[in-house]
Design a protein around this motif. Sequence first.
Motif, PDB file in Angstrom:
ATOM      1  N   LEU A 283      38.890  31.105  62.264  1.00 59.13           N
ATOM      2  CA  LEU A 283      37.536  30.339  62.300  1.00 59.13           C
ATOM      3  C   LEU A 283      36.705  30.859  61.236  1.00 59.13           C
ATOM      4  CD1 LEU A 283      36.776  29.955  65.976  1.00 59.13           C
ATOM      5  CD2 LEU A 283      38.212  28.244  64.225  1.00 59.13           C
ATOM      6  N   ARG A 284      36.701  32.085  60.666  1.00 58.21           N
ATOM      7  CA  ARG A 284      35.700  32.708  59.768  1.00 58.21           C
ATOM      8  C   ARG A 284      36.702  33.882  58.844  1.00 58.21           C
ATOM      9  NH1 ARG A 284      32.775  37.939  59.928  1.00 58.21           N
ATOM     10  NH2 ARG A 284      34.139  38.454  61.598  1.00 58.21           N
ATOM     11  N   ARG A 285      36.266  33.741  57.644  1.00 57.26           N
ATOM     12  CA  ARG A 285      36.652  34.546  56.756  1.00 57.26           C
ATOM     13  C   ARG A 285      35.742  35.970  56.426  1.00 57.26           C
ATOM     14  NH1 ARG A 285      39.773  33.927  50.685  1.00 57.26           N
ATOM     15  NH2 ARG A 285      39.634  36.181  50.019  1.00 57.26           N
ATOM     16  N   PRO A 286      35.782  37.067  56.918  1.00 62.13           N
ATOM     17  CA  PRO A 286      34.910  37.971  56.780  1.00 62.13           C
ATOM     18  C   PRO A 286      35.202  38.634  55.339  1.00 62.13           C
ATOM     19  CG  PRO A 286      36.749  38.825  58.323  1.00 62.13           C
ATOM     20  CD  PRO A 286      36.980  37.380  58.184  1.00 62.13           C
ATOM     21  N   ASP A 287      34.305  39.595  54.978  1.00 63.60           N
ATOM     22  CA  ASP A 287      34.314  40.096  53.468  1.00 63.60           C
ATOM     23  C   ASP A 287      35.779  41.012  53.405  1.00 63.60           C
ATOM     24  OD1 ASP A 287      32.302  38.735  52.703  1.00 63.60           O
ATOM     25  OD2 ASP A 287      30.773  40.349  53.352  1.00 63.60           O
ATOM     26  N   SER A 288      36.223  41.631  54.641  1.00 59.90           N
ATOM     27  CA  SER A 288      37.253  42.466  54.645  1.00 59.90           C
ATOM     28  C   SER A 288      38.040  42.313  55.747  1.00 59.90           C
ATOM     29  CB  SER A 288      36.795  43.878  54.760  1.00 59.90           C
ATOM     30  OG  SER A 288      37.580  45.024  55.209  1.00 59.90           O
ATOM     31  N   ILE A 289      39.441  42.673  55.678  1.00 63.06           N
ATOM     32  CA  ILE A 289      40.147  42.716  56.543  1.00 63.06           C
ATOM     33  C   ILE A 289      39.919  43.416  57.808  1.00 63.06           C
ATOM     34  CG2 ILE A 289      42.034  44.351  55.855  1.00 63.06           C
ATOM     35  CD1 ILE A 289      44.285  42.668  56.737  1.00 63.06           C
ATOM     36  N   PHE A 290      38.894  44.339  57.563  1.00 60.08           N
ATOM     37  CA  PHE A 290      38.389  45.255  58.889  1.00 60.08           C
ATOM     38  C   PHE A 290      37.338  44.755  59.641  1.00 60.08           C
ATOM     39  CE2 PHE A 290      40.466  47.741  55.250  1.00 60.08           C
ATOM     40  CZ  PHE A 290      41.720  48.280  55.952  1.00 60.08           C
ATOM     41  N   ASP A 291      37.263  43.486  59.247  1.00 52.86           N
ATOM     42  CA  ASP A 291      35.922  43.099  59.735  1.00 52.86           C
ATOM     43  C   ASP A 291      36.011  41.851  60.813  1.00 52.86           C
ATOM     44  OD1 ASP A 291      34.138  44.952  58.513  1.00 52.86           O
ATOM     45  OD2 ASP A 291      34.017  43.672  56.976  1.00 52.86           O
ATOM     46  N   TYR A 292      37.077  41.570  61.176  1.00 52.04           N
ATOM     47  CA  TYR A 292      37.637  40.261  61.981  1.00 52.04           C
ATOM     48  C   TYR A 292      37.016  40.763  63.449  1.00 52.04           C
ATOM     49  CZ  TYR A 292      40.322  37.986  58.617  1.00 52.04           C
ATOM     50  OH  TYR A 292      40.741  37.500  57.257  1.00 52.04           O
ATOM     51  N   ARG A 293      36.473  39.615  64.160  1.00 48.95           N
ATOM     52  CA  ARG A 293      36.448  39.940  65.641  1.00 48.95           C
ATOM     53  C   ARG A 293      37.151  38.948  66.478  1.00 48.95           C
ATOM     54  NH1 ARG A 293      30.826  38.983  63.127  1.00 48.95           N
ATOM     55  NH2 ARG A 293      31.064  36.985  63.905  1.00 48.95           N
ATOM     56  N   ILE A 294      37.151  39.252  67.820  1.00 49.46           N
ATOM     57  CA  ILE A 294      38.095  38.496  68.584  1.00 49.46           C
ATOM     58  C   ILE A 294      37.600  36.968  68.647  1.00 49.46           C
ATOM     59  CG2 ILE A 294      36.616  38.957  70.746  1.00 49.46           C
ATOM     60  CD1 ILE A 294      40.711  38.643  70.368  1.00 49.46           C
ATOM     61  N   GLU A 295      36.485  36.765  68.380  1.00 50.19           N
ATOM     62  CA  GLU A 295      35.930  35.379  68.442  1.00 50.19           C
ATOM     63  C   GLU A 295      36.316  34.444  67.160  1.00 50.19           C
ATOM     64  OE1 GLU A 295      33.945  38.113  68.500  1.00 50.19           O
ATOM     65  OE2 GLU A 295      33.297  38.117  70.619  1.00 50.19           O
ATOM     66  N   ASP A 296      36.841  35.253  66.154  1.00 52.75           N
ATOM     67  CA  ASP A 296      37.314  34.416  64.878  1.00 52.75           C
ATOM     68  C   ASP A 296      38.592  33.921  65.171  1.00 52.75           C
ATOM     69  OD1 ASP A 296      35.352  35.504  63.558  1.00 52.75           O
ATOM     70  OD2 ASP A 296      36.174  37.306  63.114  1.00 52.75           O
ATOM     71  N   PHE A 297      39.169  33.879  66.335  1.00 51.72           N
ATOM     72  CA  PHE A 297      40.630  33.277  66.540  1.00 51.72           C
ATOM     73  C   PHE A 297      40.805  32.362  67.710  1.00 51.72           C
ATOM     74  CE2 PHE A 297      40.928  37.835  65.080  1.00 51.72           C
ATOM     75  CZ  PHE A 297      41.583  37.475  63.894  1.00 51.72           C
ATOM     76  N   GLU A 298      41.165  31.356  67.482  1.00 51.42           N
ATOM     77  CA  GLU A 298      41.486  29.999  68.353  1.00 51.42           C
ATOM     78  C   GLU A 298      42.841  29.682  68.440  1.00 51.42           C
ATOM     79  OE1 GLU A 298      38.563  26.401  69.256  1.00 51.42           O
ATOM     80  OE2 GLU A 298      40.010  25.943  67.622  1.00 51.42           O
ATOM     81  N   VAL A 299      43.221  29.664  69.651  1.00 54.45           N
ATOM     82  CA  VAL A 299      44.796  29.072  69.814  1.00 54.45           C
ATOM     83  C   VAL A 299      44.776  27.682  70.323  1.00 54.45           C
ATOM     84  CG1 VAL A 299      47.078  29.508  70.905  1.00 54.45           C
ATOM     85  CG2 VAL A 299      45.847  31.259  69.956  1.00 54.45           C
ATOM     86  N   THR A 300      45.227  26.672  70.042  1.00 53.87           N
ATOM     87  CA  THR A 300      45.478  25.377  70.392  1.00 53.87           C
ATOM     88  C   THR A 300      47.033  25.110  70.667  1.00 53.87           C
ATOM     89  OG1 THR A 300      45.508  24.313  68.341  1.00 53.87           O
ATOM     90  CG2 THR A 300      43.219  24.822  69.385  1.00 53.87           C
ATOM     91  N   GLY A 301      47.144  24.113  71.699  1.00 58.25           N
ATOM     92  CA  GLY A 301      48.385  23.550  71.993  1.00 58.25           C
ATOM     93  C   GLY A 301      49.259  24.722  72.752  1.00 58.25           C
TER      94      GLY A 301
END
Length: 314
Positions: A283-301
């Motif tokens: 859901l979001r592209r942070p500035d670095s691969i080290f800056d993702y958060r669990i809220e950035d991911f959504e699974v459907t289906g």
Amino acid sequence: MSERADSARHYEQQYLDLMREIWERGDERVDRTGVGTRSVFGAQLRFDLSDGRMPLLTTKRVYWKTATREFLWFLTGDTNIRKLCAQGVEIWTDWPLDKYRKASGDDISRADFSARVVEDEAFAREWGDLGPVYGKQWVDWPVYEPAGDDLFRRREYGVNQVADVVRSLRTNPGSRRHIVEGWNVAELDAMALPPCHKTYQFHVSGNRLNGLLYQRSCDVALGLPFNLWGAALFIRLLAQQCDLEPGELVWMGGDTHLYLNHAELVETQLARKPSGDPRLAILRRPDSIFDYRIEDFEVTGYAPQGVIKADVAI
């Protein structure tokens, strides 16, 4: 098998076929844990990651958020279970717990041990560290420099393999050196568990990013569902950071096994049929691969069949 029949085959069927092959024809072996396994050597699985596809098993529930939290923890380079336990992730707790019980004689429960690790920083420092596992090697592989008189001094900062791969994918996509390695021979004895998913290699084809994971040792029932998710997530994050499209995950196993005490799990899962087509959105592209958060991911289906529990062999 015809191309049409193969295209209609659910992606998870190859995992179930591997499970059946091991259980019915694997070599029965004595292993490190004393539990015993059935094992094959040299397995391969392949998964299409285009259009948000992920190798998320449907014949039992896989806790993808737990697997994602673990992967994001690897990227921090942390080696203490405290931050995992604080998120309710206890997949690494058994190893320090076993060490603590043997050293102290205290038959503390896992839940109480994890709670104490979270609440007591000094206790966590003493008993919660796993040694230089996975993430430490990924983002801070130690480097030693000459200090004179035939002595060497450890450099303050090590090699960040993940950052190096992001850089090389961006600047030299045709390289054959897009590799993240966890098998640091000099530090294996200091690790709670030497890396099982040890070598990742990435390959750019056109605008598609493919990834290969070589796993030296694989617990197919409990570990592999998490390992497949983590490897696919790695490819997805790198692809987003490097303006590429996700391609294919190739998984390769060395000693690929099922534990003998997992009979109920294996037989229950093999009796189920895979279904569905879960997708992952970032859901979001942070500035670095080290800056993702669990809220950035959504699974459907994702509508998996029921949880199948089994004990981890340590």
